[in-house]
Design an enzyme around this catalytic site. Structure first.
Site, PDB file in Angstrom:
ATOM      1  N   HIS A   1      81.773  56.056  43.939  1.00  0.00           N
ATOM      2  CA  HIS A   1      80.601  55.600  43.202  1.00  0.00           C
ATOM      3  C   HIS A   1      80.772  54.230  42.544  1.00  0.00           C
ATOM      4  O   HIS A   1      79.794  53.705  41.997  1.00  0.00           O
ATOM      5  CB  HIS A   1      80.233  56.646  42.145  1.00  0.00           C
ATOM      6  CG  HIS A   1      80.004  58.005  42.719  1.00  0.00           C
ATOM      7  ND1 HIS A   1      78.969  58.282  43.593  1.00  0.00           N
ATOM      8  CD2 HIS A   1      80.703  59.163  42.587  1.00  0.00           C
ATOM      9  CE1 HIS A   1      79.027  59.562  43.943  1.00  0.00           C
ATOM     10  NE2 HIS A   1      80.065  60.112  43.357  1.00  0.00           N
TER      11      HIS A   1
ATOM     12  N   ASP B   1      82.980  62.943  36.528  1.00  0.00           N
ATOM     13  CA  ASP B   1      83.128  62.732  37.965  1.00  0.00           C
ATOM     14  C   ASP B   1      83.626  61.307  38.191  1.00  0.00           C
ATOM     15  O   ASP B   1      82.858  60.359  38.146  1.00  0.00           O
ATOM     16  CB  ASP B   1      81.787  62.943  38.674  1.00  0.00           C
ATOM     17  CG  ASP B   1      81.915  62.879  40.199  1.00  0.00           C
ATOM     18  OD1 ASP B   1      82.921  62.332  40.689  1.00  0.00           O
ATOM     19  OD2 ASP B   1      81.015  63.373  40.891  1.00  0.00           O
TER      20      ASP B   1
ATOM     21  N   GLY C   1      75.048  62.177  43.020  1.00  0.00           N
ATOM     22  CA  GLY C   1      73.886  62.987  43.345  1.00  0.00           C
ATOM     23  C   GLY C   1      73.238  63.604  42.118  1.00  0.00           C
ATOM     24  O   GLY C   1      72.012  63.615  41.981  1.00  0.00           O
TER      25      GLY C   1
ATOM     26  N   ILE D   1      77.517  54.412  46.016  1.00  0.00           N
ATOM     27  CA  ILE D   1      76.256  55.131  45.837  1.00  0.00           C
ATOM     28  C   ILE D   1      76.260  55.853  44.503  1.00  0.00           C
ATOM     29  O   ILE D   1      77.315  56.141  43.931  1.00  0.00           O
ATOM     30  CB  ILE D   1      76.005  56.141  46.977  1.00  0.00           C
ATOM     31  CG1 ILE D   1      77.118  57.213  46.998  1.00  0.00           C
ATOM     32  CG2 ILE D   1      75.910  55.428  48.317  1.00  0.00           C
ATOM     33  CD1 ILE D   1      76.873  58.338  47.982  1.00  0.00           C
TER      34      ILE D   1
END
Length: 284
Positions: free
Chosen positions: A173, A168, A191, A188
């Site tokens: 991110h 990913d 997830g 961030i």
């Protein structure tokens, strides 16, 4: 590093090119376009299904279900794995749309290895029409008692960069400009990386750290984690099912209340949980 919302190439040093090597066009950074126009594997699968998401600024994890049916073949020798996914439904929301998908992972002989379901929130996709069905699952609130155990752990400052090795490569991110363009103050954590911290804590607390005892997990993402945050996972053992919640806080929040990041969640084990309380690695 200073940058603006537009995400133009003049705003980044040359090393940022390494963050976008999954983009097929080698001159991607030389063109003036939005940082969020990024072909993640999820977006590519949705596009191949014929689903358009006009206006979408970000695709965020909302809910996951992962069930292990049998082990993935060992790394010895060559193996072929096939992942098949399908679109279940689209549900318009006030600021975007929920996208529900299902997937299955097979080995080279066609044996089912994993079942998966996912819900993602397409932020900004406000003109998408409803279609298909909305999968429903009964809520899983914690039992009305104090948690049986908890585990705290600090997320490393470089964790988001390391997790990119999973495939990913979304710049949300790691790139502050991309994060601001998608409505966040700073990058961030992925997830699924946050979920990994929580599930590992459940296994440490209830399965003596033995990952082979994992059978399934369901979780709803209700908040975000940033590198450097401290994550606390609280568990309630209910036989083979372990209900859990994950909370986080960091920076100036260290002395304040924590925020919920994962809720409506449980892990299924192969047999009843065996509670053990490991030495915490950080205080929350």
């Amino acid at each position: 590093m200073s940058s603006t919302r537009s995400g133009g190439p003049a705003e980044r040093p040359a090393r940022w090119r390494l963050l976008y090597f999954m983009v097929s066009s080698s001159d991607w950074l030389t063109r003036q376009r939005s940082m969020v126009d990024f072909p993640s594997p999820t977006l590519l699968r949705l596009a191949s299904s014929g689903l358009a998401l006009p206006g979408a600024r970000a695709l965020l994890d909302a809910e996951r279900y992962i069930e292990r049916v049998r082990d993935v073949p060992s790394a010895e020798g060559a193996h072929t794995l096939t992942y098949q996914s399908r679109l279940l439904g689209v549900v318009p929301k006030r600021n975007g749309a929920l996208i529900h998908t299902a997937g299955e992972l097979f080995d080279g002989g066609g044996a089912l290895l994993y079942r998966m379901r996912a819900s993602a929130y397409a932020l900004g996709a406000t003109s998408v029409a409803a279609s298909g069905c909305e999968p429903s699952a009964p809520p899983t609130p914690p039992p009305p008692r104090a948690c049986d155990a908890s585990h705290t752990e600090c997320v490393g400052a470089q964790q988001a960069r390391l997790y990119r090795l999973s495939g990913d490569y979304n710049p949300l991110h790691v790139d502050p400009a991309a994060a601001r363009a998608q409505g966040f103050e700073s990058p961030i954590l992925h997830g699924l990386c946050t979920l990994g911290y929580a599930v590992r804590a459940v296994l440490l607390l209830c399965a003596r750290g033995d990952a082979a005892r994992f059978r399934a997990v369901r979780a709803r993402f209700v908040g975000t984690v940033s590198p450097g945050d401290v994550v606390r996972t609280r568990v309630w053992a209910e036989g083979r099912r372990v209900v859990f919640v994950a909370e986080a806080k960091g920076g100036e929040e260290q002395e304040g209340a924590s925020r919920m990041v994962i809720g409506n969640a449980y892990v299924e084990l192969d047999r009843d949980a065996e509670l053990a309380v490991p030495r915490p690695v950080a205080r929350l």
